[in-house]
Design a protein around this motif. Structure first.
Motif, PDB file in Angstrom:
ATOM      1  N   ASN A   1      50.234  78.054  37.257  1.00  0.00           N
ATOM      2  CA  ASN A   1      50.759  78.741  36.080  1.00  0.00           C
ATOM      3  C   ASN A   1      49.609  79.344  35.278  1.00  0.00           C
ATOM      4  OD1 ASN A   1      51.495  79.166  33.274  1.00  0.00           O
ATOM      5  ND2 ASN A   1      53.449  78.174  33.778  1.00  0.00           N
ATOM      6  N   SER A   2      49.586  80.656  35.220  1.00  0.00           N
ATOM      7  CA  SER A   2      48.486  81.380  34.570  1.00  0.00           C
ATOM      8  C   SER A   2      48.269  80.944  33.125  1.00  0.00           C
ATOM      9  CB  SER A   2      48.788  82.873  34.548  1.00  0.00           C
ATOM     10  OG  SER A   2      49.211  83.301  35.805  1.00  0.00           O
ATOM     11  N   TYR A   3      49.384  80.692  32.433  1.00  0.00           N
ATOM     12  CA  TYR A   3      49.285  80.381  31.000  1.00  0.00           C
ATOM     13  C   TYR A   3      48.771  78.959  30.780  1.00  0.00           C
ATOM     14  CZ  TYR A   3      51.999  84.648  30.478  1.00  0.00           C
ATOM     15  OH  TYR A   3      52.415  85.942  30.524  1.00  0.00           O
ATOM     16  N   PHE A   4      49.090  78.049  31.724  1.00  0.00           N
ATOM     17  CA  PHE A   4      48.579  76.679  31.633  1.00  0.00           C
ATOM     18  C   PHE A   4      47.110  76.668  32.047  1.00  0.00           C
ATOM     19  CE2 PHE A   4      49.043  72.072  33.310  1.00  0.00           C
ATOM     20  CZ  PHE A   4      48.542  71.563  32.119  1.00  0.00           C
ATOM     21  N   GLU A   5      46.808  77.391  33.118  1.00  0.00           N
ATOM     22  CA  GLU A   5      45.432  77.479  33.600  1.00  0.00           C
ATOM     23  C   GLU A   5      44.498  77.957  32.495  1.00  0.00           C
ATOM     24  OE1 GLU A   5      41.915  79.131  35.851  1.00  0.00           O
ATOM     25  OE2 GLU A   5      43.163  80.113  34.362  1.00  0.00           O
ATOM     26  N   ARG A   6      45.028  78.881  31.676  1.00  0.00           N
ATOM     27  CA  ARG A   6      44.252  79.454  30.579  1.00  0.00           C
ATOM     28  C   ARG A   6      43.796  78.396  29.565  1.00  0.00           C
ATOM     29  NH1 ARG A   6      46.673  81.485  25.569  1.00  0.00           N
ATOM     30  NH2 ARG A   6      44.952  82.477  24.474  1.00  0.00           N
ATOM     31  N   LEU A   7      44.613  77.369  29.414  1.00  0.00           N
ATOM     32  CA  LEU A   7      44.315  76.346  28.403  1.00  0.00           C
ATOM     33  C   LEU A   7      43.414  75.240  28.941  1.00  0.00           C
ATOM     34  CD1 LEU A   7      47.912  75.920  26.900  1.00  0.00           C
ATOM     35  CD2 LEU A   7      46.121  77.534  26.228  1.00  0.00           C
ATOM     36  N   LEU A   8      43.342  75.117  30.281  1.00  0.00           N
ATOM     37  CA  LEU A   8      42.584  74.018  30.881  1.00  0.00           C
ATOM     38  C   LEU A   8      41.119  74.406  31.008  1.00  0.00           C
ATOM     39  CD1 LEU A   8      45.142  73.131  33.693  1.00  0.00           C
ATOM     40  CD2 LEU A   8      44.621  71.746  31.674  1.00  0.00           C
ATOM     41  N   PRO A   9      40.231  73.390  30.931  1.00  0.00           N
ATOM     42  CA  PRO A   9      38.802  73.709  31.038  1.00  0.00           C
ATOM     43  C   PRO A   9      38.425  74.200  32.430  1.00  0.00           C
ATOM     44  CG  PRO A   9      39.144  71.338  30.624  1.00  0.00           C
ATOM     45  CD  PRO A   9      40.492  71.978  30.625  1.00  0.00           C
ATOM     46  N   GLY A  10      39.048  73.652  33.470  1.00  0.00           N
ATOM     47  CA  GLY A  10      38.667  73.999  34.841  1.00  0.00           C
ATOM     48  C   GLY A  10      39.314  75.282  35.318  1.00  0.00           C
ATOM     49  N   ASN A  11      38.742  75.839  36.370  1.00  0.00           N
ATOM     50  CA  ASN A  11      39.297  77.047  36.959  1.00  0.00           C
ATOM     51  C   ASN A  11      40.248  76.706  38.095  1.00  0.00           C
ATOM     52  OD1 ASN A  11      37.892  78.935  35.345  1.00  0.00           O
ATOM     53  ND2 ASN A  11      36.035  78.571  36.560  1.00  0.00           N
ATOM     54  N   SER A  12      41.291  77.519  38.231  1.00  0.00           N
ATOM     55  CA  SER A  12      42.163  77.403  39.396  1.00  0.00           C
ATOM     56  C   SER A  12      41.297  77.717  40.621  1.00  0.00           C
ATOM     57  CB  SER A  12      43.300  78.405  39.264  1.00  0.00           C
ATOM     58  OG  SER A  12      44.139  78.356  40.379  1.00  0.00           O
ATOM     59  N   PRO A  13      41.402  76.989  41.719  1.00  0.00           N
ATOM     60  CA  PRO A  13      42.381  75.946  42.032  1.00  0.00           C
ATOM     61  C   PRO A  13      41.835  74.528  41.904  1.00  0.00           C
ATOM     62  CG  PRO A  13      41.426  76.795  44.044  1.00  0.00           C
ATOM     63  CD  PRO A  13      40.622  77.363  42.911  1.00  0.00           C
ATOM     64  N   THR A  14      40.963  74.269  40.921  1.00  0.00           N
ATOM     65  CA  THR A  14      40.352  72.925  40.865  1.00  0.00           C
ATOM     66  C   THR A  14      41.060  72.002  39.886  1.00  0.00           C
ATOM     67  OG1 THR A  14      38.839  73.525  39.076  1.00  0.00           O
ATOM     68  CG2 THR A  14      38.096  73.968  41.339  1.00  0.00           C
ATOM     69  N   ASN A  15      42.097  72.477  39.192  1.00  0.00           N
ATOM     70  CA  ASN A  15      42.727  71.657  38.144  1.00  0.00           C
ATOM     71  C   ASN A  15      43.651  70.591  38.713  1.00  0.00           C
ATOM     72  OD1 ASN A  15      41.674  72.963  35.770  1.00  0.00           O
ATOM     73  ND2 ASN A  15      42.920  74.742  36.366  1.00  0.00           N
ATOM     74  N   SER A  16      43.657  69.442  38.035  1.00  0.00           N
ATOM     75  CA  SER A  16      44.565  68.384  38.472  1.00  0.00           C
ATOM     76  C   SER A  16      45.141  67.620  37.282  1.00  0.00           C
ATOM     77  CB  SER A  16      43.832  67.421  39.422  1.00  0.00           C
ATOM     78  OG  SER A  16      42.728  66.868  38.737  1.00  0.00           O
ATOM     79  N   THR A  17      45.009  68.182  36.079  1.00  0.00           N
ATOM     80  CA  THR A  17      45.575  67.528  34.896  1.00  0.00           C
ATOM     81  C   THR A  17      47.039  67.923  34.785  1.00  0.00           C
ATOM     82  OG1 THR A  17      43.437  67.808  33.824  1.00  0.00           O
ATOM     83  CG2 THR A  17      45.302  67.215  32.409  1.00  0.00           C
ATOM     84  N   THR A  18      47.915  66.923  34.646  1.00  0.00           N
ATOM     85  CA  THR A  18      49.330  67.268  34.479  1.00  0.00           C
ATOM     86  C   THR A  18      49.552  67.758  33.059  1.00  0.00           C
ATOM     87  OG1 THR A  18      50.014  65.099  33.672  1.00  0.00           O
ATOM     88  CG2 THR A  18      50.007  65.436  36.073  1.00  0.00           C
TER      89      THR A  18
END
Lengths: 439, 407
Positions: free
Chosen positions: A162-179
């Motif tokens: 989700n682009s909008y969630f990815e935007r808020l997370l510190p990590g870059n896609s595809p490395t995110n794993s925070t729910t």
């Protein structure tokens, strides 16, 4: 000199009258039994301030949580911070703008494509392309993520999709794993609003029942309990909202079967019916004549009607024969509508039961928007209804709200909170918020 | 082929006269005494208060006065701590009277020019009710030639013809935003006329008490061909055709009055008036636009006013041969039923008190000053039509001055 003195008295007396102020005594707003010092908002596009088919700065600035957060400051609320787009990238994802009307009165919308906040695009194997927006790194009170379903809140890879969630997370896609659930609860809070669940039904409906599926009712119940249990784990209070009936949205009520047919009959009086590919049962679809109970989506390109389609039976006009029905993706047919409504009703029962069990305030958005659809409403001299553009409530995408709509919703949330917690958060002046902007 | 866009916008100008628009400022001596004057006889203002008494005036009169009116309304929207206040604007009700007749004759002729109805409210363009009303400037100027005849030493009658010149200038926001997000604007501006009459009877009883009974008729005032000016985004201009005009008729109500004067000593006058105002004639307010569109329909708004009463009392004490002190007060019930209160004149039951001072400047010349304070009771309302919900409270401050030449 004597007369001069008299004049001074007269002038002073008149100035005194000018200075007189009439004052209505109002009690000081109170927080009641709730603590609003850190309020967070959990939800989807409606919570983020999405409007006109996009998320952009001006929409974010009138999101209902930002309005509520500002009003809460009168009763001890803290600063309410939103993940705003920067002014240089104010148009965020891009959005639709009303640029005029055709001779027949139909609106012309044009995408805004300048000053976007796009930093790139990534192809995620097995999923597709994900647009990458400029990261937001600051504090967050408004956790609204456009597109998110309740189904996604515990799904670890979601931050990559989700682009909008990815935007808020510190990590870059595809490395995110925070729910999403972990993300919103990472920092302590005292009060929350939750308006999740719309997309669990809406995504199915807007795709004409063709591009997505309804979230299983048991899954919904399980996740809603997980969500609320987590949000109230430290005794926090909050407000939840029910899911609006999809048929109360102009997205499904503006382009109608009868309007299309009337247009066709002007050119071709012999035309008797439109044909659609309708749900029979399960996943079986069959062509039949459309009725007024079948809903055509707002974005259906009506110019397709009557265009020649090559079929095994020879060339036939699109949408006007059982062999060339309107594609499933453009129609939420009667049975699909009934199915969606059944799920929405069940979801809302779950929401109300969980809220009651936890003693939370409930804003019944389902009942509220259904009433507007059926009866309209008048707010401070402004007539509001569910019509596309002229209704003043829904933005150009026919699903999300205008600033006026979000302000109305904010007041309804405030009323529900005040009612439950004996607080007196002041309501906002809806007259300060506009409907659709006209060129 | 999307459904043709119908802009069913809410363009129903809410213009209303009410007690709030009845301006009871028709003579400085009378204002000082609680605006009584039906059953007493002071000066040329009897042309308004009781044309029947005019023939009893011992002298001829030429007089004029003005009462700058500070109308201070406050609105507290429901569920907020916000205070929306009207801007500081001063309305200027005035009165002019001339009374003439041959010395010791049985008749007198009079002319009155006065402002019995009017209003000046400016709420500004940012307040909660801006789509209901931003500002209103309403004036009614009555011209009243009058003839009064003394039938006996204890009885006189009189009557006058009334011509009303009325004008209105109303602005409100239209809920269609332009590309900057600013709302549209409507202005309705025009003037019109109406006719009526005014009659009274005045009796000096043997006990010394004076009694007056008057009737001021309804004056239907029609504003025809007023300018209807709409400023809206360009793409909607065809829905609000320009130029355009409107026609509207407003009944200014009849007033029935009875008044008494008591004279306990040569220094004192006590006065008591009661009025019954037939506001119930005001059932609906209609606006008929010359050019209609789907978005701009003629409007018919229910008003359903009710009869209103007022009780007034006042006194004058002649402190010296050249100085008179006056005071008075009264109570007026509202004409506006619950659910129909609008911001043009946020009406409510009201109480008021007055003070006055009269001084003989020269043998034939009086100066009179007065001050009136009116308080409209706090009233919490949700308007049925606009759904504007909140609490209104109004204070009115009215100083006044007049000069009267009599011979």
């Amino acid at each position: 000199m004597k007369t001069f003195k008299q004049h001074i008295y007269i002038i002073a007396g008149l100035l005194l009258l000018v200075a007189c102020k009439t004052e209505i005594h109002t009690p000081k707003p109170v927080a009641g039994s709730a603590d609003f010092s850190r309020y967070i908002s959990v939800g989807n596009s409606l919570t983020a301030g999405y409007a006109d088919g996009g998320l952009y700065l001006a929409g974010q600035q009138v999101s209902y949580p930002s309005i509520i957060g500002k009003q809460m400051q009168a009763v001890g609320g803290g600063t309410f911070t939103q993940p705003l787009f920067s002014t240089s990238q104010a148009n965020g994802s891009g959005y639709l703008s009303l640029t005029g009307f055709n001779a027949d009165g139909t609106p012309i919308t044009t995408p805004v494509t300048t000053n976007l906040a796009i930093r790139g695009q990534l192809t995620v194997p097995g999923f597709g392309n994900v647009i990458l927006y400029t990261k937001y790194a600051g504090d967050i009170n408004n956790y609204g993520v456009p597109g998110i379903k309740l189904m996604h809140i515990t799904y670890a890879p979601y931050g990559n999709l989700n682009s909008y969630f990815e935007r808020l997370l510190p990590g870059n896609s595809p490395t995110n794993s925070t729910t999403y659930l972990d993300f919103v609860t990472a920092k302590p809070f005292t009060f929350f609003s939750n308006w999740l669940g719309n997309n669990d039904a809406l995504s199915y409906a807007v795709s004409g029942g063709a591009g997505d599926v309804l979230t299983d009712k048991n899954t919904f119940a399980y996740l809603y309990n997980v969500l609320i249990n987590t949000l109230t784990a430290k005794g926090q209070k909050g407000v939840v909202a029910t899911i609006p009936d999809v048929t109360s949205l102009p997205y499904f009520n503006t382009v109608t079967v009868s309007a299309i047919l009337a247009g066709v009959q002007k050119v071709n009086p012999a035309a008797k019916a439109l044909y659609i590919n309708a749900l029979v049962s399960g996943s079986t679809y069959a062509p039949r004549a459309a009725t007024t109970s079948d809903l055509i989506i707002l974005t259906f390109p009506t110019s397709k009607i009557g265009q020649t389609v090559t079929t095994p039976y020879g060339p036939l006009p699109y949408g006007l024969t059982p062999y060339t029905p309107i594609d499933n993706q453009y129609v939420l047919d009667e049975k699909e509508t009934a199915l969606t409504e059944d799920y929405v009703t069940s979801y809302n029962t779950i929401i109300k039961n969980v809220a009651a069990a936890k003693g939370l305030a409930v804003y019944d958005a389902y009942a509220f928007l259904l009433n507007i659809k059926q009866n309209g409403m008048v707010v401070d001299g402004v007539s509001i209804n569910s019509n596309y553009i002229s209704g003043g409530l829904f933005s150009l995408d026919g699903i999300h709200l205008t600033p006026r709509g979000y302000a109305i919703v904010a007041n309804e949330f405030i009323k529900a909170i005040n009612n439950k917690y004996n607080s007196t958060i002041p309501q906002v002046n809806i007259s300060d918020y506009n409907g659709v902007k006209f060129p | 082929m999307k459904k043709v866009l119908l802009l069913a916008l809410f363009i129903a100008p809410l213009m209303a006269f009410s007690q709030g628009f009845q301006v009871n400022l028709e003579g400085q001596k009378q204002i000082g005494m609680g605006h009584t004057g039906v059953g007493t006889l002071q000066d040329g203002a009897s042309v308004f208060f009781n044309p029947g008494a005019v023939a009893m005036l011992p002298e001829n009169y030429l007089q004029g006065g003005i009462s700058p009116l500070f109308f201070k309304s406050d609105f507290n929207p429901a569920g907020t701590s916000v205070q929306n206040r009207t801007a500081n604007k001063v309305a200027t009700p005035f009165e002019f009277y001339g009374v003439w007749g041959p010395k010791s004759s049985f008749w007198k002729f009079g002319l009155g020019v006065y402002t019995p109805f009017g209003g000046l409210t400016d709420w500004g363009n940012t307040w909660q009710g801006k789509y209901v009303l931003e500002s209103l400037n309403l004036k009614a100027i009555y011209f009243q030639p009058t003839l009064s005849i003394k039938l006996a030493s204890f009885l006189s009658i009189g009557g006058g013809f009334v011509y009303n010149h009325g004008s209105v200038d109303l602005t409100r926001a239209i809920p269609v935003a332009n590309s900057a997000g600013d709302p549209g604007q409507a202005e309705l501006k025009g003037s019109g006329k109406g006719y009526g009459w005014n009659a009274g009877i005045y009796i000096k009883t043997e006990s010394g008490v004076t009694i007056g009974i008057t009737h001021r008729s309804k004056v239907n005032t029609t504003i025809a061909g007023g300018n209807a000016i709409f400023s809206v985004p360009a793409s909607l201009q065809s829905s609000f055709p320009q130029p355009n005009t409107f026609t509207s008729t407003i009944p200014l109500p009849a007033t029935n009055s009875i008044g008494f004067g008591f004279y306990p000593s040569s220094k004192w006058i006590l006065a008591l008036d009661a009025n019954l105002v037939n506001w119930d004639v005001y059932k609906t307010l209609s606006f008929d636009y010359k050019t209609n569109t789907a978005a701009l329909q003629d409007t018919h708004s229910a008003r359903n006013y009710q009869q209103a009463v007022s009780i007034r009392g006042g006194a004058q004490y002649k402190a010296t041969s050249t100085l008179a002190l006056r005071f008075g007060g009264g109570y007026a019930s509202t004409a506006v039923a619950d659910g129909y209160v609008t911001p043009e004149a946020p009406d409510a039951n009201r109480v008021y008190g007055t003070l006055g001072l009269g001084y003989t400047l020269a043998k034939h010349l009086d100066i009179d000053v007065s001050f009136e304070y009116e308080h409209l009771m706090q009233r919490t309302q949700t308007n049925i039509e606009s759904q504007l919900s909140g609490t209104f409270k109004t204070n009115v401050y009215i100083p006044g001055v007049s000069l009267a030449y009599h011979w």
